[in-house]
Design a protein around this motif. Sequence first.
Motif, PDB file in Angstrom:
ATOM      1  N   TYR A  47       0.839  -1.196   0.000  1.00  0.00           N
ATOM      2  CA  TYR A  47       0.000   0.000   0.000  1.00  0.00           C
ATOM      3  C   TYR A  47       0.871   1.242   0.000  1.00  0.00           C
ATOM      4  O   TYR A  47       2.041   1.220   0.365  1.00  0.00           O
ATOM      5  CB  TYR A  47      -0.995   0.006   1.160  1.00  0.00           C
ATOM      6  CG  TYR A  47      -0.456  -0.318   2.524  1.00  0.00           C
ATOM      7  CD1 TYR A  47       0.310   0.600   3.236  1.00  0.00           C
ATOM      8  CD2 TYR A  47      -0.733  -1.549   3.117  1.00  0.00           C
ATOM      9  CE1 TYR A  47       0.788   0.310   4.498  1.00  0.00           C
ATOM     10  CE2 TYR A  47      -0.262  -1.850   4.384  1.00  0.00           C
ATOM     11  CZ  TYR A  47       0.496  -0.921   5.074  1.00  0.00           C
ATOM     12  OH  TYR A  47       0.960  -1.217   6.333  1.00  0.00           O
ATOM     13  N   ASP A  73      -3.009  -5.836  -5.092  1.00  0.00           N
ATOM     14  CA  ASP A  73      -2.537  -5.499  -3.751  1.00  0.00           C
ATOM     15  C   ASP A  73      -1.858  -6.706  -3.115  1.00  0.00           C
ATOM     16  O   ASP A  73      -2.250  -7.852  -3.365  1.00  0.00           O
ATOM     17  CB  ASP A  73      -3.759  -5.070  -2.918  1.00  0.00           C
ATOM     18  CG  ASP A  73      -3.394  -4.493  -1.573  1.00  0.00           C
ATOM     19  OD1 ASP A  73      -3.028  -5.288  -0.674  1.00  0.00           O
ATOM     20  OD2 ASP A  73      -3.495  -3.268  -1.399  1.00  0.00           O
ATOM     21  N   ASN A  97      -6.116   1.999   3.138  1.00  0.00           N
ATOM     22  CA  ASN A  97      -4.899   2.185   2.357  1.00  0.00           C
ATOM     23  C   ASN A  97      -4.903   1.164   1.228  1.00  0.00           C
ATOM     24  O   ASN A  97      -5.611   0.174   1.272  1.00  0.00           O
ATOM     25  CB  ASN A  97      -3.636   2.049   3.220  1.00  0.00           C
ATOM     26  CG  ASN A  97      -3.695   0.838   4.126  1.00  0.00           C
ATOM     27  OD1 ASN A  97      -4.059  -0.253   3.682  1.00  0.00           O
ATOM     28  ND2 ASN A  97      -3.334   0.997   5.390  1.00  0.00           N
ATOM     29  N   GLY A  98      -4.131   1.423   0.216  1.00  0.00           N
ATOM     30  CA  GLY A  98      -4.096   0.536  -0.929  1.00  0.00           C
ATOM     31  C   GLY A  98      -2.985   0.956  -1.862  1.00  0.00           C
ATOM     32  O   GLY A  98      -2.232   1.883  -1.574  1.00  0.00           O
ATOM     33  N   TRP A  99      -2.874   0.263  -2.986  1.00  0.00           N
ATOM     34  CA  TRP A  99      -1.830   0.635  -3.940  1.00  0.00           C
ATOM     35  C   TRP A  99      -2.391   1.644  -4.938  1.00  0.00           C
ATOM     36  O   TRP A  99      -3.595   1.742  -5.146  1.00  0.00           O
ATOM     37  CB  TRP A  99      -1.229  -0.595  -4.596  1.00  0.00           C
ATOM     38  CG  TRP A  99      -2.047  -1.316  -5.625  1.00  0.00           C
ATOM     39  CD1 TRP A  99      -3.157  -2.062  -5.416  1.00  0.00           C
ATOM     40  CD2 TRP A  99      -1.764  -1.395  -7.029  1.00  0.00           C
ATOM     41  NE1 TRP A  99      -3.601  -2.596  -6.594  1.00  0.00           N
ATOM     42  CE2 TRP A  99      -2.761  -2.210  -7.602  1.00  0.00           C
ATOM     43  CE3 TRP A  99      -0.772  -0.872  -7.839  1.00  0.00           C
ATOM     44  CZ2 TRP A  99      -2.790  -2.494  -8.967  1.00  0.00           C
ATOM     45  CZ3 TRP A  99      -0.791  -1.161  -9.195  1.00  0.00           C
ATOM     46  CH2 TRP A  99      -1.802  -1.965  -9.744  1.00  0.00           C
TER      47      TRP A  99
END
Length: 217
Positions: A47, A73, A97-99
């Motif tokens: 993330y 992810d 949250n994440g990419w």
Amino acid sequence: ETLVQDVTLVKRNFADINNIPYLFGNYNIGTGAVLTISPGLVIKFFYYTGMTVRKGLIAEGGSTPDSAIVFTDFRDDFYGGDTNADTTATTPYSSYNGWYGITFQDESLDPLCRLKNCIFRYAGLSYATAAVTAANASPTITYSSFSKNYHGITATGSAKPVINYCDIFQNSNYGVNNVNKTFNIDARYNWWGNNSGPTHKDNLTGTGDAVTDSVRY
């Protein structure tokens, strides 16, 4: 890290895992380099990270499920197994949250920016970003799948990506988001999650993923 020379990623076996996933942090493909990704690879991202393309990215998978190229992810256990070794304790949806996805920048060379038979999942969920962003760039995207992202594909500035024969579905906001509408984007021959086509004011019966104006479908 910034890539400064041409590199091809290939399948590797490590720690008794066949075709172990590649795990990326923030990664830049420099103005003098092309990254080529071999069919069948699984590419995962931490993330708060993503990939920026300043010359070329060629990710052309095969037509069979085991030869597609996956971008997702690192908490996505469906592809490449339990990479973070926590069973089901975390998922790409379990925290804010994440990419960030993959961004093709203005200086990238369009003939060297090709995505085919790729799968994109869980990008941009918390940051209103897309699995693929074309920033004044025009990559070619065909026979690929975009699902569970915030936007599937976003185009900004004078971007004119070609998006054909893809499955674009279950994305939180837009399937294709043409921000500045400088050009009409060719997004024909795609499946939008429903045979009625995308959700758009001019497609009165469409219930699939939404598209903005200046998107041909």
